[in-house]
Scaffold this active site. Structure first.
Site, PDB file in Angstrom:
ATOM      1  N   ARG A   1       0.863  -1.184   0.000  1.00  0.00           N
ATOM      2  CA  ARG A   1       0.000   0.000   0.000  1.00  0.00           C
ATOM      3  C   ARG A   1       0.898   1.232   0.000  1.00  0.00           C
ATOM      4  O   ARG A   1       2.077   1.161   0.347  1.00  0.00           O
ATOM      5  CB  ARG A   1      -0.867   0.025   1.260  1.00  0.00           C
ATOM      6  CG  ARG A   1      -2.021  -0.944   1.203  1.00  0.00           C
ATOM      7  CD  ARG A   1      -2.771  -0.987   2.509  1.00  0.00           C
ATOM      8  NE  ARG A   1      -3.574   0.196   2.756  1.00  0.00           N
ATOM      9  CZ  ARG A   1      -4.261   0.399   3.887  1.00  0.00           C
ATOM     10  NH1 ARG A   1      -4.226  -0.499   4.857  1.00  0.00           N
ATOM     11  NH2 ARG A   1      -4.977   1.491   4.042  1.00  0.00           N
ATOM     12  N   HIS A   2       0.323   2.363  -0.354  1.00  0.00           N
ATOM     13  CA  HIS A   2       1.059   3.640  -0.258  1.00  0.00           C
ATOM     14  C   HIS A   2       1.401   3.899   1.208  1.00  0.00           C
ATOM     15  O   HIS A   2       0.813   3.287   2.119  1.00  0.00           O
ATOM     16  CB  HIS A   2       0.165   4.761  -0.782  1.00  0.00           C
ATOM     17  CG  HIS A   2      -1.195   4.743  -0.140  1.00  0.00           C
ATOM     18  ND1 HIS A   2      -1.430   5.251   1.122  1.00  0.00           N
ATOM     19  CD2 HIS A   2      -2.368   4.207  -0.556  1.00  0.00           C
ATOM     20  CE1 HIS A   2      -2.694   5.058   1.443  1.00  0.00           C
ATOM     21  NE2 HIS A   2      -3.299   4.416   0.437  1.00  0.00           N
TER      22      HIS A   2
ATOM     23  N   ASN B   1      -5.856   8.909   5.695  1.00  0.00           N
ATOM     24  CA  ASN B   1      -5.779   7.730   6.581  1.00  0.00           C
ATOM     25  C   ASN B   1      -5.750   8.202   8.034  1.00  0.00           C
ATOM     26  O   ASN B   1      -6.417   7.631   8.899  1.00  0.00           O
ATOM     27  CB  ASN B   1      -4.509   6.908   6.327  1.00  0.00           C
ATOM     28  CG  ASN B   1      -4.554   6.109   5.032  1.00  0.00           C
ATOM     29  OD1 ASN B   1      -3.516   5.830   4.429  1.00  0.00           O
ATOM     30  ND2 ASN B   1      -5.737   5.724   4.588  1.00  0.00           N
TER      31      ASN B   1
ATOM     32  N   ARG C   1      -1.240   9.627  -3.424  1.00  0.00           N
ATOM     33  CA  ARG C   1      -0.565   8.941  -2.329  1.00  0.00           C
ATOM     34  C   ARG C   1       0.315   7.779  -2.801  1.00  0.00           C
ATOM     35  O   ARG C   1       1.310   7.460  -2.163  1.00  0.00           O
ATOM     36  CB  ARG C   1      -1.566   8.494  -1.258  1.00  0.00           C
ATOM     37  CG  ARG C   1      -2.778   7.707  -1.718  1.00  0.00           C
ATOM     38  CD  ARG C   1      -3.796   7.696  -0.568  1.00  0.00           C
ATOM     39  NE  ARG C   1      -4.970   6.848  -0.796  1.00  0.00           N
ATOM     40  CZ  ARG C   1      -6.063   7.205  -1.460  1.00  0.00           C
ATOM     41  NH1 ARG C   1      -6.112   8.400  -2.046  1.00  0.00           N
ATOM     42  NH2 ARG C   1      -7.099   6.389  -1.569  1.00  0.00           N
TER      43      ARG C   1
ATOM     44  N   GLU D   1      -7.822   3.260  -6.001  1.00  0.00           N
ATOM     45  CA  GLU D   1      -8.586   2.636  -4.915  1.00  0.00           C
ATOM     46  C   GLU D   1     -10.063   2.465  -5.302  1.00  0.00           C
ATOM     47  O   GLU D   1     -10.579   3.166  -6.187  1.00  0.00           O
ATOM     48  CB  GLU D   1      -8.447   3.489  -3.640  1.00  0.00           C
ATOM     49  CG  GLU D   1      -9.144   2.963  -2.394  1.00  0.00           C
ATOM     50  CD  GLU D   1      -8.804   1.511  -2.031  1.00  0.00           C
ATOM     51  OE1 GLU D   1      -8.839   0.637  -2.914  1.00  0.00           O
ATOM     52  OE2 GLU D   1      -8.545   1.252  -0.849  1.00  0.00           O
TER      53      GLU D   1
ATOM     54  N   HIS E   1      -3.560   0.358  -3.292  1.00  0.00           N
ATOM     55  CA  HIS E   1      -4.455   0.692  -2.186  1.00  0.00           C
ATOM     56  C   HIS E   1      -5.023  -0.571  -1.548  1.00  0.00           C
ATOM     57  O   HIS E   1      -4.975  -1.657  -2.132  1.00  0.00           O
ATOM     58  CB  HIS E   1      -5.611   1.539  -2.717  1.00  0.00           C
ATOM     59  CG  HIS E   1      -5.133   2.767  -3.422  1.00  0.00           C
ATOM     60  ND1 HIS E   1      -5.027   3.987  -2.810  1.00  0.00           N
ATOM     61  CD2 HIS E   1      -4.699   2.934  -4.698  1.00  0.00           C
ATOM     62  CE1 HIS E   1      -4.555   4.873  -3.681  1.00  0.00           C
ATOM     63  NE2 HIS E   1      -4.357   4.253  -4.837  1.00  0.00           N
TER      64      HIS E   1
HETATM   65  O1  LIG Z   1     -13.135  -1.832   1.771  1.00  0.00           O
HETATM   66  P1  LIG Z   1     -12.631  -1.150   2.984  1.00  0.00           P
HETATM   67  O2  LIG Z   1     -12.323  -2.091   4.124  1.00  0.00           O
HETATM   68  O3  LIG Z   1     -13.488  -0.016   3.363  1.00  0.00           O
HETATM   69  O4  LIG Z   1     -11.170  -0.618   2.521  1.00  0.00           O
HETATM   70  C1  LIG Z   1     -11.037   0.271   1.448  1.00  0.00           C
HETATM   71  C2  LIG Z   1     -10.689   1.648   1.998  1.00  0.00           C
HETATM   72  O5  LIG Z   1      -9.310   1.647   2.361  1.00  0.00           O
HETATM   73  C3  LIG Z   1      -8.774   2.987   2.278  1.00  0.00           C
HETATM   74  C4  LIG Z   1      -8.324   3.456   3.652  1.00  0.00           C
HETATM   75  O6  LIG Z   1      -9.373   3.424   4.578  1.00  0.00           O
HETATM   76  O7  LIG Z   1      -7.756   2.877   1.325  1.00  0.00           O
HETATM   77  P2  LIG Z   1      -6.429   3.838   1.156  1.00  0.00           P
HETATM   78  O8  LIG Z   1      -5.482   3.413   2.244  1.00  0.00           O
HETATM   79  O9  LIG Z   1      -5.905   3.627  -0.217  1.00  0.00           O
HETATM   80  O10 LIG Z   1      -6.873   5.246   1.339  1.00  0.00           O
HETATM   81  C5  LIG Z   1      -9.965   3.840   1.730  1.00  0.00           C
HETATM   82  O11 LIG Z   1      -9.594   4.884   0.885  1.00  0.00           O
HETATM   83  C6  LIG Z   1     -10.809   2.796   1.036  1.00  0.00           C
HETATM   84  O12 LIG Z   1     -12.162   3.190   0.811  1.00  0.00           O
END
Ligand SMILES: O=P(O)(O)OC[C@H]1O[C@@](CO)(OP(=O)(O)O)[C@@H](O)[C@@H]1O
Ligand SMILES: Nc1ncnc2c1ncn2[C@@H]1O[C@H](COP(=O)(O)OP(=O)(O)O)[C@@H](O)[C@H]1O
Length: 683
Positions: A497-498, A504, A549, A570, A636
């Protein structure tokens, strides 16, 4: 770490001369159930079983087998005790679901099953928690039955759920992509005081192997499903949680459910199925090839790919049926072309596996991969006759003309095949396998009939070719495309991941924020790691999404080309983009609940579902398969869950829950032995 439980002396010496005694007499099928009477507290505790045989952890609590929830109050575990462990000494164990608190072993003496009979009397399992102040009691049901290897083979179908490994443990599975065992960490264990004796009465029910597992019940409920993805019909959820119906009168045969394929790919697959005759709804891919030509390897890889795309696919390995029916110690003579008994026995197990495969398709299975040498025209004719009117069939022949590769494959086979597991002398195994190969070569007939794909010298990714004859339809077309792009050149794929983003830190999902200070530290550490790890890999490349990111995380890496992929962005959270989970729960409770109920299929309004993400990642997977140099993928959480699931062969329904922590690199090593995984936690 030890448990303090007394080990059964008979078991610990079970590697003696009686090891092979019971090969023909059957194996012990054990079904354990535990019933909770108060759901509340216990829902945080997962019952496990551990005991004297390796299958249940050899008394190592970190390797205990987890029981699975069968209903709101009942836990279930079924397994087959290997023939050389007729005595099973075991105990129940509770492991906390989330916290690091110690696990708790049940009170009282060990439970002892000898030859299917339970010794002693123990109808309940009692656990002492919180320093002995709280007593938890579960009702226990133990069923044991002796089954013949043949029964086991014939009842496989009943125990297997195609999107997930069997819930019956201990039946050896052919798999090249098993997730490495994580259960080796040290674990704190509370062991009861052996001086306290509990009296309870024991029950052992003798039962045939047809016990329904929890997964089978789910299977029975599974209805028609088509995701409302791009171009596919919109779905209306029916009152039953797991059943969906289509509101465009597209397909209403619940008996023949379309598997959980999604989006545009699903739509095409559905169209393909609807337009063709009935037998076209099911596809049999019949492998052909001499031993050690990569048939099982290719079958497992195709199974993984098709399942990941959502097609209900199952690998039927005839060797496994042969070993169960006839044992593992067949010498090369058994495979001679002029040995009528050997030929008959081999045809019989092949027919048994084919019958199982067709029966599985008639229950809704979509793609069956039939893995055997199938090296004579006569055998293939038999299979074609069996498939007539039931499924579409094509042959997939693997041909290899490179002597060095064949030699390497043979050596791998001797090390890995269950046929030689009990042969201590490598050279004797080698000679036997060579002579088995000679026997096959004498009668081998290359495929020239029916529909077929021939993979010729496709190991290195260049110079080989694929020949295709009379192949039509959507899925066969995709399979050809996939096979053209795969090869065995060893190379690592690094997934990360980034670095932590500002969103976050605030708990906001989606968005396009920059890195936090911690995230920037990770970016530097990652660059350091990549430069060292890929020091001599000039052709390596760095792939990111188009979001800041990931691009910023890749910034400090120098010396490698960087490629931005829109497909690596993402999951699109649609109208929820930029919100925290708390805000969604408060302001859009229905959306929150729907996602919680079915995170795989739930699509954010104006955004995406996990199934959508999987579909858009398919070109990325093909490209990763095609690459011959290392690739670093910086992406992501949701995207990496989906990519990782492909390599680790994890079922679709687990994907949204796979842990992909920040600041950790998952290294996937691709190569001649399939896929291996390593993890590096940099911070
Ligand atoms: O499906 P879930 O468990 O919500 O995980 C996805 C989520 O993870 C995240 C962080 O909460 O990814 P990211 O670290 O790339 O920002 C959200 O942007 C994204 O909606
Ligand atoms: N297309 C191929 N041609 C030659 N060798 C291959 C191919 N695909 C995989 N292999 C290699 O062959 C080895 C043995 O493969 P396996 O699938 O067990 O053989 P088979 O099922 O044909 O007896 C694998 O470990 C893999 O490294």
């Amino acid at each position: 770490m030890g448990t303090g439980s007394s080990k059964n002396p008979d078991c610990s010496s079970s590697h003696g001369s009686d090891d092979r005694e019971d090969q023909g007499g059957g194996q012990l099928y054990v079904s354990l159930k535990m019933e909770e009477n108060s759901y509340l507290l216990k829902s945080e505790l997962i019952p496990h079983v551990y005991g004297s045989v390796p299958l249940v952890g050899s008394w190592d609590p970190s390797k205990a087998l987890a029981m699975e929830r069968e209903s709101s109050s009942m836990w279930e575990l079924s397994f087959v005790v290997p023939p050389n462990h007729e005595t099973l000494d075991f105990k129940f164990l509770l492991k906390p679901k989330y916290s690091n608190s110690p696990c708790v072993v049940e009170e009282g003496p060990n439970r002892l099953l000898t030859g299917g009979t339970l010794q002693g009397d123990a109808r309940s399992a009692v656990f002492r928690l919180s320093g002995g102040e709280v007593l938890l009691e579960y009702r226990v049901f133990i069923k044991a039955d002796r089954v013949s290897p043949f029964d086991l083979a014939a009842s496989w179908r009943a125990y297997q759920e195609n999107l997930q490994p069997s819930t019956v443990r201990g039946i050896p599975d052919v798999s090249m992509n098993s997730v490495p065992e994580s259960g080796t960490e040290e674990m704190e264990v509370i062991v009861p005081d052996p001086t306290i004796v509990y009296s309870s009465s024991g029950i052992v029910e003798s039962k045939s192997v047809g016990t329904l597992s929890s997964l089978q019940k789910q299977d029975g409920q599974r209805g028609l499903f088509v995701d409302r993805g791009v171009g596919s019909p919109r779905l209306v959820k029916s009152p039953s949680l797991t059943t969906f119906t289509v509101d465009q009168n597209v397909h209403s045969e619940a008996k023949d459910p379309i598997p959980a394929a999604a989006g545009a790919v699903a739509a095409a697959a559905v169209a393909d199925q609807m337009l063709g005759p009935k037998e076209d709804r099911h596809l049999a891919i019949v492998l052909v090839g001499l031993p050690a030509r990569g048939k099982t390897f290719t079958a497992a890889k195709l199974t993984r790919y098709l399942r990941w795309l959502g097609h209900d696919t199952k690998h039927f390995n005839v060797g496994k049926y042969r070993r169960l029916k006839l044992g593992t110690n067949q010498s090369a003579d058994f495979f001679r072309g002029d040995n009528p008994e050997g030929i008959e026995a081999r045809n019989e197990v092949a027919a048994l596996a084919m019958e199982d495969m067709i029966a599985w398709m008639q229950e809704g299975g979509q793609v069956g991969i039939f893995d055997a040498t199938n090296s004579s025209r006569k055998r293939r004719n038999m299979l074609m006759r069996m498939a007539e009117g039931k499924c579409k069939i094509f042959f997939l022949e693997t041909i290899c003309n490179d002597r060095q590769i064949i030699e390497r494959n043979i050596r791998l086979k001797i090390q890995q095949s269950p046929d030689y597991a009990e042969e201590p002398d490598f050279e004797a195994g080698y000679r036997d396998f060579r002579s088995r190969l000679d026997n096959y070569e004498k009668v081998y007939e290359t495929v020239e009939e029916g529909s077929y794909i021939k993979m010729i010298d496709m190991v290195s990714g260049h110079g080989g070719q694929i020949q295709v004859n009379n192949i039509s339809g959507y899925l066969p077309g995709r399979i050809v495309f996939f096979l053209v792009n795969t090869h065995l050149t060893p190379r690592p794929i690094l997934l990360t991941r980034h670095g932590e983003s500002r969103d976050n830190v605030r708990g906001r999902i989606g968005g396009d924020s920059v890195l936090s200070d911690t995230g920037e530290v990770y970016a530097k550490k990652l660059a350091n790691f990549v430069e060292k790890r890929l020091k001599n890999e000039r052709a390596a490349s760095i792939w990111t999404s188009t979001l800041q990111r990931t691009i910023l995380t890749a910034n400090p890496i120098v010396g490698f080309p960087k490629i931005q992929w829109r497909a690596l962005d993402e999951i699109n959270a649609g109208v929820c983009d930029g919100m925290t989970y708390e805000e969604i729960k408060k302001n859009m409770p229905d959306e929150y609940e729907s996602r919680k109920k079915d995170k795989l299929r739930y699509r954010y309004p104006r955004g995406e579902s996990y199934l959508d993400v999987i579909q858009r990642l398919e070109p990325v997977i093909i490209e990763l398969e095609r690459q011959r140099a290392p690739v670093v993928v910086i992406s992501h959480q949701a995207v990496l869950r989906a990519l990782y699931a492909y390599f680790a062969d994890r079922p679709l329904k687990e994907i949204p829950h796979i842990e992909v922590p920040l600041h950790t690199i998952i290294e996937i090593q691709m190569g001649v032995s399939g896929v291996q995984e390593k993890r590096y936690k940099l911070m």
